[in-house]
Enzyme design. Structure first.
Site, PDB file in Angstrom:
ATOM      1  N   ALA A 123       0.815  -1.226   0.000  1.00 42.81           N
ATOM      2  CA  ALA A 123       0.000   0.000   0.000  1.00 42.81           C
ATOM      3  C   ALA A 123       0.844   1.268   0.000  1.00 42.81           C
ATOM      4  O   ALA A 123       0.314   2.362   0.114  1.00 42.81           O
ATOM      5  CB  ALA A 123      -0.937  -0.012   1.203  1.00 42.81           C
ATOM      6  N   TYR A 165       4.105 -14.079 -14.588  1.00 45.35           N
ATOM      7  CA  TYR A 165       3.185 -13.122 -13.956  1.00 45.35           C
ATOM      8  C   TYR A 165       1.736 -13.535 -14.208  1.00 45.35           C
ATOM      9  O   TYR A 165       0.913 -13.573 -13.279  1.00 45.35           O
ATOM     10  CB  TYR A 165       3.460 -11.726 -14.530  1.00 45.35           C
ATOM     11  CG  TYR A 165       2.520 -10.649 -14.030  1.00 45.35           C
ATOM     12  CD1 TYR A 165       2.680 -10.107 -12.758  1.00 45.35           C
ATOM     13  CD2 TYR A 165       1.476 -10.172 -14.833  1.00 45.35           C
ATOM     14  CE1 TYR A 165       1.824  -9.117 -12.295  1.00 45.35           C
ATOM     15  CE2 TYR A 165       0.622  -9.186 -14.382  1.00 45.35           C
ATOM     16  CZ  TYR A 165       0.800  -8.665 -13.109  1.00 45.35           C
ATOM     17  OH  TYR A 165      -0.063  -7.677 -12.657  1.00 45.35           O
TER      18      TYR A 165
HETATM   19  P1  NAP Z   1       3.452  -0.839  -7.979  1.00 48.50           P
HETATM   20  O1  NAP Z   1       3.124   0.564  -8.286  1.00 48.50           O
HETATM   21  O2  NAP Z   1       4.701  -1.437  -8.500  1.00 48.50           O
HETATM   22  O3  NAP Z   1       3.407  -1.017  -6.382  1.00 48.50           O
HETATM   23  C1  NAP Z   1       3.673  -2.274  -5.856  1.00 48.50           C
HETATM   24  C2  NAP Z   1       3.405  -2.257  -4.365  1.00 48.50           C
HETATM   25  O4  NAP Z   1       3.621  -3.584  -3.869  1.00 48.50           O
HETATM   26  C3  NAP Z   1       4.357  -1.347  -3.606  1.00 48.50           C
HETATM   27  O5  NAP Z   1       3.681  -0.777  -2.522  1.00 48.50           O
HETATM   28  C4  NAP Z   1       5.442  -2.326  -3.110  1.00 48.50           C
HETATM   29  O6  NAP Z   1       6.078  -1.907  -1.897  1.00 48.50           O
HETATM   30  C5  NAP Z   1       4.588  -3.539  -2.837  1.00 48.50           C
HETATM   31  N1  NAP Z   1       5.336  -4.787  -2.848  1.00 48.50           N
HETATM   32  C6  NAP Z   1       6.027  -5.357  -3.851  1.00 48.50           C
HETATM   33  N2  NAP Z   1       6.557  -6.526  -3.466  1.00 48.50           N
HETATM   34  C7  NAP Z   1       6.187  -6.696  -2.176  1.00 48.50           C
HETATM   35  C8  NAP Z   1       6.425  -7.725  -1.228  1.00 48.50           C
HETATM   36  N3  NAP Z   1       7.153  -8.796  -1.518  1.00 48.50           N
HETATM   37  N4  NAP Z   1       5.896  -7.566   0.006  1.00 48.50           N
HETATM   38  C9  NAP Z   1       5.146  -6.483   0.335  1.00 48.50           C
HETATM   39  N5  NAP Z   1       4.900  -5.493  -0.536  1.00 48.50           N
HETATM   40  C10 NAP Z   1       5.419  -5.601  -1.775  1.00 48.50           C
HETATM   41  O7  NAP Z   1       2.294  -1.833  -8.468  1.00 48.50           O
HETATM   42  P2  NAP Z   1       0.763  -1.528  -8.843  1.00 48.50           P
HETATM   43  O8  NAP Z   1       0.696  -1.202 -10.274  1.00 48.50           O
HETATM   44  O9  NAP Z   1       0.174  -0.625  -7.860  1.00 48.50           O
HETATM   45  O10 NAP Z   1       0.177  -3.003  -8.686  1.00 48.50           O
HETATM   46  C11 NAP Z   1      -0.525  -3.406  -7.532  1.00 48.50           C
HETATM   47  C12 NAP Z   1      -1.178  -4.746  -7.845  1.00 48.50           C
HETATM   48  O11 NAP Z   1      -2.051  -4.608  -8.955  1.00 48.50           O
HETATM   49  C13 NAP Z   1      -0.212  -5.854  -8.192  1.00 48.50           C
HETATM   50  O12 NAP Z   1      -0.636  -7.071  -7.657  1.00 48.50           O
HETATM   51  C14 NAP Z   1      -0.290  -5.910  -9.708  1.00 48.50           C
HETATM   52  O13 NAP Z   1       0.041  -7.175 -10.209  1.00 48.50           O
HETATM   53  C15 NAP Z   1      -1.747  -5.575  -9.921  1.00 48.50           C
HETATM   54  N6  NAP Z   1      -2.044  -5.061 -11.251  1.00 48.50           N
HETATM   55  C16 NAP Z   1      -1.492  -3.906 -11.685  1.00 48.50           C
HETATM   56  C17 NAP Z   1      -1.793  -3.444 -12.961  1.00 48.50           C
HETATM   57  C18 NAP Z   1      -1.243  -2.173 -13.508  1.00 48.50           C
HETATM   58  O14 NAP Z   1      -1.447  -1.904 -14.696  1.00 48.50           O
HETATM   59  N7  NAP Z   1      -0.557  -1.340 -12.732  1.00 48.50           N
HETATM   60  C19 NAP Z   1      -2.653  -4.189 -13.787  1.00 48.50           C
HETATM   61  C20 NAP Z   1      -3.197  -5.358 -13.305  1.00 48.50           C
HETATM   62  C21 NAP Z   1      -2.890  -5.785 -12.027  1.00 48.50           C
HETATM   63  P3  NAP Z   1       7.349  -0.880  -1.905  1.00 48.50           P
HETATM   64  O15 NAP Z   1       6.803   0.455  -2.325  1.00 48.50           O
HETATM   65  O16 NAP Z   1       7.820  -0.878  -0.490  1.00 48.50           O
HETATM   66  O17 NAP Z   1       8.320  -1.423  -2.870  1.00 48.50           O
END
Ligand code: NAP
Length: 321
Positions: free
Chosen positions: A87, A229
Site C-alpha cells: 500500500a 506473472y
Molecule cells: P506498484 O506501483 O509497482 O506497487 C507495488 C506495491 O507492492 C508497492 O507498494 C510495493 O512496496 C509492494 N510490494 C512489492 N513486493 C512486495 C512484497 N514482496 N511484500 C510487500 N509489498 C510488496 O504496483 P501496482 O501497479 O500498484 O500493482 C498493484 C497490484 O495490482 C499488483 O498485484 C499488480 O500485479 C496488480 N495489477 C497492476 C496493474 C497495472 O497496470 N498497474 C494491472 C493489473 C494488475 P514498496 O513500495 O515498499 O516497494
C-alpha cells in the site's frame, strides 16, 4: 444543595453524551457522514471535549474515566480494521486511502518504500483517519503473521484483507530463471495465501470477514512475455473462487478485482511507446487510475456487496471485452 444539583446535572449530561455517542456509533457501524466524507466516530475525544468544558471535581473526573473506559471497550469492538498489502505506492495506496476515508482503520504494508508508507500514514492521520504502517515481505509467512498480529494489537483484529502486493516483469518464457519464477509465485500468489492464512482464525471465529484479491486481465487472458506473472494472476482467480466456496459457511466473502492497464510505476517502467500502444488498445482510450481500482475494491468491501462472493470484477476500460 445547589452544588448537589450541579453535580447531578454533570452526571446526567455525561451519561447522555456517552450513550448518545455509543448509540450513533452503533447505529452507523462506527462511522458518520460529515459533508461528503465518511468519518469514524471518535467517542472518547468528543466526551473529553464535552467534560473539559465543565468545571469538574475529582469525583466527577473519576466518573468520567469509568465512562471513557466503557467507551474504549465499545470503540475497540466497533472499530473495523483492513490490511492492504503493497500500500505504499500505486493501486494499494489508493485502496488504503479510499478505505480509510470510508471509516476503516488501515494497516499499510510495504516492502522497501518506508518513506512513501510514512507519507501516507501522515496524510491519513492528519485527515482524521486511523492508519499505521507495517514492513513485511508478503512472501515471508512468518513476517506476515507477525504483521497481522501487530495490526490487530494496534487497532483491532483484521476483518478485511486486500491482497494487492505484486511484482511483474517482461521477458521470454525461456529466459525466466528458476529464481524469477519462484519469486513471482512467492510474492503474487503465496503472498496472498500468507495474509489470508494469518487473518483467517479471527474471521472464522467471528463468522465474518472479507477478502479482496487483486488479479489482472493478464491472469484472465494470458500475456506473451509475461507467462510467470500471468500464471500467478490466474492463480489468484482460482484462489478467490475456491476460498469463496470454502469460507462462505463461515460468513466470509472472497472476491477479486482484475485491473487492466493502470497508471502506476509498474506500467511506467514499460516506457512511453508501449504505454501509448496500450492506451490505443483500451476502448475507453485512457490508462486506468489507481482510484478506478480502489472504488471497485471498496465496493466489494462494503455491506452493499453482502451477497456477492467468488466474483471477478474486471476494471479495464474494455480492454478484454
Ligand atoms: P506498484 O506501483 O509497482 O506497487 C507495488 C506495491 O507492492 C508497492 O507498494 C510495493 O512496496 C509492494 N510490494 C512489492 N513486493 C512486495 C512484497 N514482496 N511484500 C510487500 N509489498 C510488496 O504496483 P501496482 O501497479 O500498484 O500493482 C498493484 C497490484 O495490482 C499488483 O498485484 C499488480 O500485479 C496488480 N495489477 C497492476 C496493474 C497495472 O497496470 N498497474 C494491472 C493489473 C494488475 P514498496 O513500495 O515498499 O516497494
Amino acid at each position: 444543595m445547589e452544588k448537589e444539583n450541579e453535580k447531578s446535572c454533570v452526571y446526567l449530561l455525561t451519561i447522555c453524551a456517552v450513550y448518545a455517542n455509543i448509540y450513533v456509533a452503533t447505529a452507523h457501524g462506527g462511522v458518520a457522514q460529515l459533508g461528503e466524507r465518511t468519518v469514524r466516530i471518535r467517542k472518547v475525544e468528543s466526551s473529553i471535549l464535552f467534560v473539559s468544558t465543565i468545571k469538574t471535581t475529582p469525583s466527577e473526573w473519576f466518573f468520567f474515566f469509568v465512562n471513557a473506559s466503557l467507551e474504549v471497550f465499545v470503540w475497540g469492538y466497533l472499530m473495523k480494521t483492513a490490511l492492504i498489502t503493497g500500500a505504499s505506492r500505486g493501486i494499494g495506496r489508493a485502496v488504503a486511502r479510499e478505505l480509510a476515508h470510508q471509516g476503516w482503520a488501515v494497516g499499510i504494508n510495504y516492502l522497501n518504500r518506508a518513506d512513501k508508507a510514512r507519507e501516507l500514514v501522515e496524510e491519513l492521520t492528519a485527515a482524521g483517519c486511523q492508519a499505521a504502517m507495517f514492513q513485511a515481505d508478503v512472501a515471508d509467512s512468518a513476517a506476515v503473521a507477525e504483521m497481522v498480529r501487530k495490526l490487530g494489537e494496534t487497532f483491532s483484529p483484521v476483518e478485511l484483507v486486500v491482497n494487492n502486493a505484486g511484482v511483474s516483469g517482461q521477458g521470454l518464457f525461456q529466459d525466466t530463471t528458476d529464481e524469477m519464477w519462484d519469486r513471482y509465485l512467492a510474492v503474487n500468489l503465496s503472498g496472498a495465501r500468507n495474509t489470508v492464512k494469518a487473518a483467517l482464525p479471527h474471521m472464522i471465529s467471528e463468522k465474518r470477514g472479507c477478502i479482496v484479491n487483486i488479479s489482472s486481465i493478464w491472469g484472465q487472458r494470458g500475456a506473451s512475455c509475461e507467462v510467470a506473472y500471468s500464471c500467478t494472476k490466474a492463480g489468484i482467480i482460482a484462489l478467490t473462487r475456491s476460498l469463496a466456496m470454502e469460507l462462505a459457511p463461515s460468513g466470509i466473502r472472497v472476491n477479486c478485482v482484475a485491473p487492466g492497464v493502470i497508471n502506476t510505476d509498474m506500467v511506467q517502467v514499460l516506457g512511453q511507446e508501449t504505454v501509448e500502444e496500450l492506451i490505443r488498445e483500451t476502448p475507453l482510450g485512457r490508462l486506468g487510475t489507481p482510484e478506478d481500482i480502489a472504488y471497485a475494491v471498496a465496493f466489494f468491501a462494503s455491506e452493499r456487496a453482502g451477497f456477492i462472493t467468488g466474483q471477478v470484477l474486471t476494471a479495464d476500460g474494455g480492454f478484454i471485452v
